[in-house]
Scaffold this active site. Structure first.
Site: not given
Ligand code: SAH
Length: 409
Positions: A236, A265-266, A292, A312, A352
């Protein structure tokens, strides 16, 4: 000095009478009153500044009223307020002074965080020379208040541009006319930011999630990077916050050198920006577009190992009702990651979701460790950066949890 707009007498005179339960809540210094706790509020104009009284008519302070939100009033002062825009300007100045004192080593941080800065409904982030404003309530949307916000920000911070990020759903809930995210003032809506000894990121105020970056994690990036080593996976990763810090800070912490860093990330646009950010810092990282959950399951099953893993995920629990499902999601992610960690490995695990309290989160991560048959030391137990302060008596202002664990056995 330009003359400050004055609140109309009609608005200043509206009174809202509270139930005994709401009075008790205010006495505990909680600034919100729900609509069901209003004893009387007839004919109060939307978004107005109101006098708050108890059932015997005793004055309790002044608040901002919303005609549509479940949170009907948000306290703005325990005394009287004659000129709301002037009070807003004063509060903005003191929020800036708080950051001057406590925030360093970055040109990107939150300047105003709503209730935590006694400015309910207003959020302002600074991204170097671009400011990003979010307006979340009827009262903050009123023209004289908006004018005071812009003028004070311009005078105090001399930005090159001010953008407004609009959440269409919030405007709808507050029954405010729809607006587009746009440049409010000046010419610049994108820039480059720098934090934690020069880790740099592109910022585009009119693109991306949240206000463009996850500034609440800023101090956690630096903390996590101290321990990151070997092969690292940032799940993520969004635009690469943790991943890039781990790569760049390896040079600053030779004992914790990473040999490779992969971000997952997705969101393709997020990864495209992550790639640009890596180039900006002169690094080459691997970025994988994937779900993820699926990727971790696949990697764990195929026996892949890492020395450092960051989790995250987005807020799984948007409401209280989602809590059980959210806890299941955290459990699964943490379990997969824990299984993949080598001896001495580091897990940085975040949540969060406000609805997942710190103790719920601890418990679910501990359950995952039990199922992974591993013991972990808690190296750091962290929250949001100091520019996202939480209020002692307002649990709703505390939402981010970040545990840094190391495999001990
Ligand atoms: N760690 C990052 C913030 C993450 S926010 C930072 O510090 O900037 C959460 C992220 O998860 C987003 O970018 C979103 O696109 C991604 N996301 C949401 N669902 C997901 C999934 N199933 N698999 C991978 N990424 C995902």
């Amino acid at each position: 000095m330009p003359k400050k707009p004055v609140v109309s007498a009609e608005h200043a005179e509206s009174s809202v009478k509270l139930s005994a339960r709401a009075v008790a809540r205010l006495q505990r210094r909680h600034p919100w009153v729900y609509r069901s706790d209003l004893a009387e509020a007839t004919g109060v104009p939307p978004g107005s500044l109101v006098r708050v009284i108890d059932q015997r008519g005793r004055f309790l302070g002044m608040a901002l009223y919303s005609s549509s939100s479940q949170i009907a009033i948000r306290m703005i002062s325990h005394g009287s307020v004659a000129d709301l825009p002037a009070l807003v300007a004063e509060r903005i100045k003191s929020a800036i002074a708080y950051r001057k004192e406590l925030v360093s080593n970055t040109d990107a941080y939150r300047i105003i965080f709503s209730e935590a800065d006694s400015l309910p409904g207003l959020i302002v982030d600074r991204y170097n020379d671009v400011l990003c404003v979010q307006i979340l309530t009827q009262a903050m949307d009123a023209a004289p208040v908006r004018e005071a916000v812009l003028q004070t920000l311009r005078e105090e911070l001399q930005p090159a541009g001010i953008v407004e990020r609009v959440d269409a759903r919030i405007r709808e809930l507050e029954q405010l006319p729809p607006l587009q995210s746009r440049l409010l003032w000046g010419e610049k809506s994108s820039t480059v930011i720098s934090m934690n000894s020069g880790v740099r990121f592109h910022y585009d105020g009119l693109e991306g999630q949240k206000t463009g970056a996850f500034l609440d994690q800023r101090e956690n990036y630096a903390a996590a990077a101290q321990y990151a080593h070997g092969e690292a996976l940032d799940a993520f990763c969004y635009q690469g916050g943790f991943a890039l810090h781990s790569a760049v800070h390896s040079d600053l912490h030779p004992s914790g050198k990473t040999s490779s860093v992969t971000g997952v990330d997705s969101s393709r646009p997020a990864l495209e920006m992550a790639e640009k950010n890596a180039a900006l810092n002169g690094r080459e990282l691997e970025w994988i577009e994937a779900n993820a959950f699926d990727l971790l399951r696949e990697y764990a099953a195929s026996g892949r190992r890492y020395d450092t893993i960051v989790l995250d995920p987005p807020a799984f629990a948007k409401t209280k009702r989602d809590l059980e499902k959210a806890l299941g999601g955290y459990k699964e992610l943490n379990l997969r990651a824990m299984k993949m960690l080598r001896p001495g490995g580091i897990l940085v695990t975040c949540s969060c979701s406000y609805h997942v309290g710190a103790s719920d989160f601890f418990e679910v991560v501990a359950d995952a460790a039990r199922d992974a048959h591993k013991s972990f030391r808690v190296i750091e137990n962290r929250g949001a950066a100091k520019d996202h302060p939480m209020l002692l008596n307002v649990p709703e202002t505390s939402y981010l949890k970040c545990l840094i664990l190391s495999v001990s056995d």
